[in-house]
Design a protein around this motif. Structure first.
Motif, PDB file in Angstrom:
ATOM      1  N   MET A   1       0.838  -1.202   0.000  1.00 31.42           N
ATOM      2  CA  MET A   1       0.000   0.000   0.000  1.00 31.42           C
ATOM      3  C   MET A   1       0.878   1.259   0.000  1.00 31.42           C
ATOM      4  O   MET A   1       1.964   1.243   0.545  1.00 31.42           O
ATOM      5  CB  MET A   1      -0.883  -0.003   1.250  1.00 31.42           C
ATOM      6  CG  MET A   1      -2.071   0.924   1.159  1.00 31.42           C
ATOM      7  SD  MET A   1      -2.768   1.273   2.770  1.00 31.42           S
ATOM      8  CE  MET A   1      -3.512  -0.306   3.148  1.00 31.42           C
ATOM      9  N   LYS A   2       0.353   2.331  -0.582  1.00 29.69           N
ATOM     10  CA  LYS A   2       1.080   3.602  -0.552  1.00 29.69           C
ATOM     11  C   LYS A   2       1.251   4.041   0.896  1.00 29.69           C
ATOM     12  O   LYS A   2       0.534   3.588   1.773  1.00 29.69           O
ATOM     13  CB  LYS A   2       0.284   4.676  -1.302  1.00 29.69           C
ATOM     14  CG  LYS A   2       0.252   4.476  -2.784  1.00 29.69           C
ATOM     15  CD  LYS A   2      -0.582   5.575  -3.411  1.00 29.69           C
ATOM     16  CE  LYS A   2      -0.817   5.318  -4.877  1.00 29.69           C
ATOM     17  NZ  LYS A   2      -1.912   6.124  -5.402  1.00 29.69           N
ATOM     18  N   HIS A   3       2.162   4.995   1.104  1.00 29.18           N
ATOM     19  CA  HIS A   3       2.454   5.444   2.456  1.00 29.18           C
ATOM     20  C   HIS A   3       1.186   6.003   3.121  1.00 29.18           C
ATOM     21  O   HIS A   3       0.548   6.903   2.600  1.00 29.18           O
ATOM     22  CB  HIS A   3       3.537   6.526   2.416  1.00 29.18           C
ATOM     23  CG  HIS A   3       3.844   7.057   3.767  1.00 29.18           C
ATOM     24  ND1 HIS A   3       4.487   6.300   4.730  1.00 29.18           N
ATOM     25  CD2 HIS A   3       3.554   8.234   4.347  1.00 29.18           C
ATOM     26  CE1 HIS A   3       4.595   7.006   5.834  1.00 29.18           C
ATOM     27  NE2 HIS A   3       4.035   8.183   5.639  1.00 29.18           N
TER      28      HIS A   3
ATOM     29  N   VAL B   1      -6.608  13.117   3.118  1.00 31.64           N
ATOM     30  CA  VAL B   1      -7.434  12.523   4.172  1.00 31.64           C
ATOM     31  C   VAL B   1      -8.374  11.497   3.536  1.00 31.64           C
ATOM     32  O   VAL B   1      -9.204  11.850   2.691  1.00 31.64           O
ATOM     33  CB  VAL B   1      -8.244  13.598   4.920  1.00 31.64           C
ATOM     34  CG1 VAL B   1      -9.097  12.954   6.012  1.00 31.64           C
ATOM     35  CG2 VAL B   1      -7.310  14.637   5.534  1.00 31.64           C
ATOM     36  N   VAL B   2      -8.227  10.228   3.924  1.00 34.79           N
ATOM     37  CA  VAL B   2      -9.063   9.166   3.328  1.00 34.79           C
ATOM     38  C   VAL B   2      -9.977   8.501   4.356  1.00 34.79           C
ATOM     39  O   VAL B   2     -10.776   7.639   3.986  1.00 34.79           O
ATOM     40  CB  VAL B   2      -8.215   8.062   2.647  1.00 34.79           C
ATOM     41  CG1 VAL B   2      -7.448   8.615   1.453  1.00 34.79           C
ATOM     42  CG2 VAL B   2      -7.263   7.395   3.631  1.00 34.79           C
ATOM     43  N   GLY B   3      -9.858   8.896   5.626  1.00 36.48           N
ATOM     44  CA  GLY B   3     -10.744   8.289   6.615  1.00 36.48           C
ATOM     45  C   GLY B   3     -10.794   9.102   7.884  1.00 36.48           C
ATOM     46  O   GLY B   3      -9.854   9.839   8.208  1.00 36.48           O
TER      47      GLY B   3
ATOM     48  N   ALA C   1     -10.981   3.935  -0.873  1.00 39.86           N
ATOM     49  CA  ALA C   1     -10.047   3.334   0.108  1.00 39.86           C
ATOM     50  C   ALA C   1     -10.750   2.319   1.010  1.00 39.86           C
ATOM     51  O   ALA C   1     -10.187   1.889   2.012  1.00 39.86           O
ATOM     52  CB  ALA C   1      -9.391   4.433   0.937  1.00 39.86           C
ATOM     53  N   ARG C   2     -11.988   1.946   0.666  1.00 42.38           N
ATOM     54  CA  ARG C   2     -12.722   0.994   1.520  1.00 42.38           C
ATOM     55  C   ARG C   2     -12.211  -0.430   1.347  1.00 42.38           C
ATOM     56  O   ARG C   2     -11.614  -0.755   0.321  1.00 42.38           O
ATOM     57  CB  ARG C   2     -14.223   1.050   1.196  1.00 42.38           C
ATOM     58  CG  ARG C   2     -14.816   2.322   1.724  1.00 42.38           C
ATOM     59  CD  ARG C   2     -16.298   2.486   1.454  1.00 42.38           C
ATOM     60  NE  ARG C   2     -16.601   3.907   1.650  1.00 42.38           N
ATOM     61  CZ  ARG C   2     -17.638   4.544   1.141  1.00 42.38           C
ATOM     62  NH1 ARG C   2     -18.526   3.878   0.422  1.00 42.38           N
ATOM     63  NH2 ARG C   2     -17.797   5.837   1.365  1.00 42.38           N
TER      64      ARG C   2
ATOM     65  N   GLY D   1     -11.080   1.507   8.162  1.00 42.64           N
ATOM     66  CA  GLY D   1     -12.199   1.673   9.090  1.00 42.64           C
ATOM     67  C   GLY D   1     -11.907   1.012  10.419  1.00 42.64           C
ATOM     68  O   GLY D   1     -12.029   1.638  11.482  1.00 42.64           O
ATOM     69  N   SER D   2     -11.494  -0.247  10.384  1.00 41.74           N
ATOM     70  CA  SER D   2     -11.256  -0.954  11.654  1.00 41.74           C
ATOM     71  C   SER D   2     -10.036  -0.391  12.379  1.00 41.74           C
ATOM     72  O   SER D   2     -10.024  -0.302  13.598  1.00 41.74           O
ATOM     73  CB  SER D   2     -11.137  -2.463  11.438  1.00 41.74           C
ATOM     74  OG  SER D   2     -10.351  -2.750  10.337  1.00 41.74           O
ATOM     75  N   GLU D   3      -9.047   0.050  11.623  1.00 40.85           N
ATOM     76  CA  GLU D   3      -7.870   0.641  12.285  1.00 40.85           C
ATOM     77  C   GLU D   3      -8.242   1.964  12.970  1.00 40.85           C
ATOM     78  O   GLU D   3      -7.844   2.225  14.114  1.00 40.85           O
ATOM     79  CB  GLU D   3      -6.753   0.864  11.254  1.00 40.85           C
ATOM     80  CG  GLU D   3      -5.377   0.761  11.888  1.00 40.85           C
ATOM     81  CD  GLU D   3      -4.223   1.027  10.917  1.00 40.85           C
ATOM     82  OE1 GLU D   3      -3.232   1.621  11.352  1.00 40.85           O
ATOM     83  OE2 GLU D   3      -4.344   0.646   9.732  1.00 40.85           O
TER      84      GLU D   3
END
Ligand SMILES: CC(C)(COP(=O)(O)OP(=O)(O)OC[C@H]1O[C@@H](n2cnc3c(N)ncnc32)[C@H](O)[C@@H]1OP(=O)(O)O)[C@@H](O)C(=O)NCCC(=O)NCCS
Length: 182
Positions: free
Chosen positions: A1-3, A59-61, A91-92, A97-99
């Motif tokens: 995954m990207k940084h 920002v993705v989450g 990004a789903r 989400g769980s993190e």
């Protein structure tokens, strides 16, 4: 995954760039509700703490929570009301989400003397919260609605809670959020 990175920020420490990133995340998803307002997001209660996920700066989450004392039955209970749980569509399914939920739980333990995390959600998302360790309770819930009006929700719709203090049991009785839901 990207940084990517996850960060926990107090509301007052959000920078203009953070607010801009959050506004983009929310408004991409909820165009029909008008513009996201950090002080009253789409009419819901604001957050004291924000957990933010970024990929290469974007920002993705997000997960937010606010501390409040509420009434359950005859008891007063300090909770962290959780809202603004959102991972951007692209990004789903990558465990952001769980993190984010796990960082949220840790930040509740670290900084707020709350007994429970608390939220409301649609039926379809319950498996997500259960996979994060939350348990659904059933109760009548009073709150203040998005237009400032009193709201009474009969028992039935999902109310996932998370015990923050070990071995605490959710008390029986009607819930009064003493304010807006998250
Ligand atoms: C719900 C949401 C935050 C999940 O984020 P995510 O990063 O895609 O979820 P994860 O990859 O961490 O998934 C964790 C687990 O939850 C499950 N899950 C993820 N999204 C789900 C959904 N929408 N409904 C039911 N289960 C879901 C996954 O299958 C996974 O299960 P596993 O632990 O058994 O493997 C994301 O789908 C989203 O932003 N949805 C739109 C906004 C929304 O509905 N927010 C909730 C408002 S209450």
């Amino acid at each position: 995954m990207k940084h990517h990175s996850i960060e926990v920020l107090a509301h007052q420490d959000l920078t203009e760039a953070d607010l801009c990133g959050l506004r983009q995340l929310f408004d991409n998803e909820y165009q029909e509700f008008g513009e996201w307002d950090p002080h009253l997001p789409y009419g819901y209660a604001p957050h004291d703490v924000h957990i933010m996920a970024r990929i290469e700066g974007r920002v993705v989450g997000h997960v937010g929570w606010g501390r409040r004392e509420i009434t359950v039955g005859t008891e007063t209970l300090a909770i962290a009301g959780v809202g603004g749980v959102l991972v951007s569509a692209d990004a789903r399914g990558m465990r952001f989400g769980s993190e984010l939920m796990s960082w949220a739980a840790q930040s509740m333990r670290d900084r707020s003397r709350v007994a429970f995390g608390y939220l409301g959600c649609r039926e379809q998302v319950v498996p997500f919260y259960e996979s994060c360790g939350w348990t659904r309770i059933r109760a009548c819930e009073r709150s203040v609605g998005c237009e400032g009006e009193p709201v009474v929700q009969e028992p039935g719709p999902p109310i996932p809670v998370l015990s923050v203090a070990p071995l605490e049991m959710w008390p029986d009785g009607d819930i009064d959020l003493r304010g807006r839901a998250w």
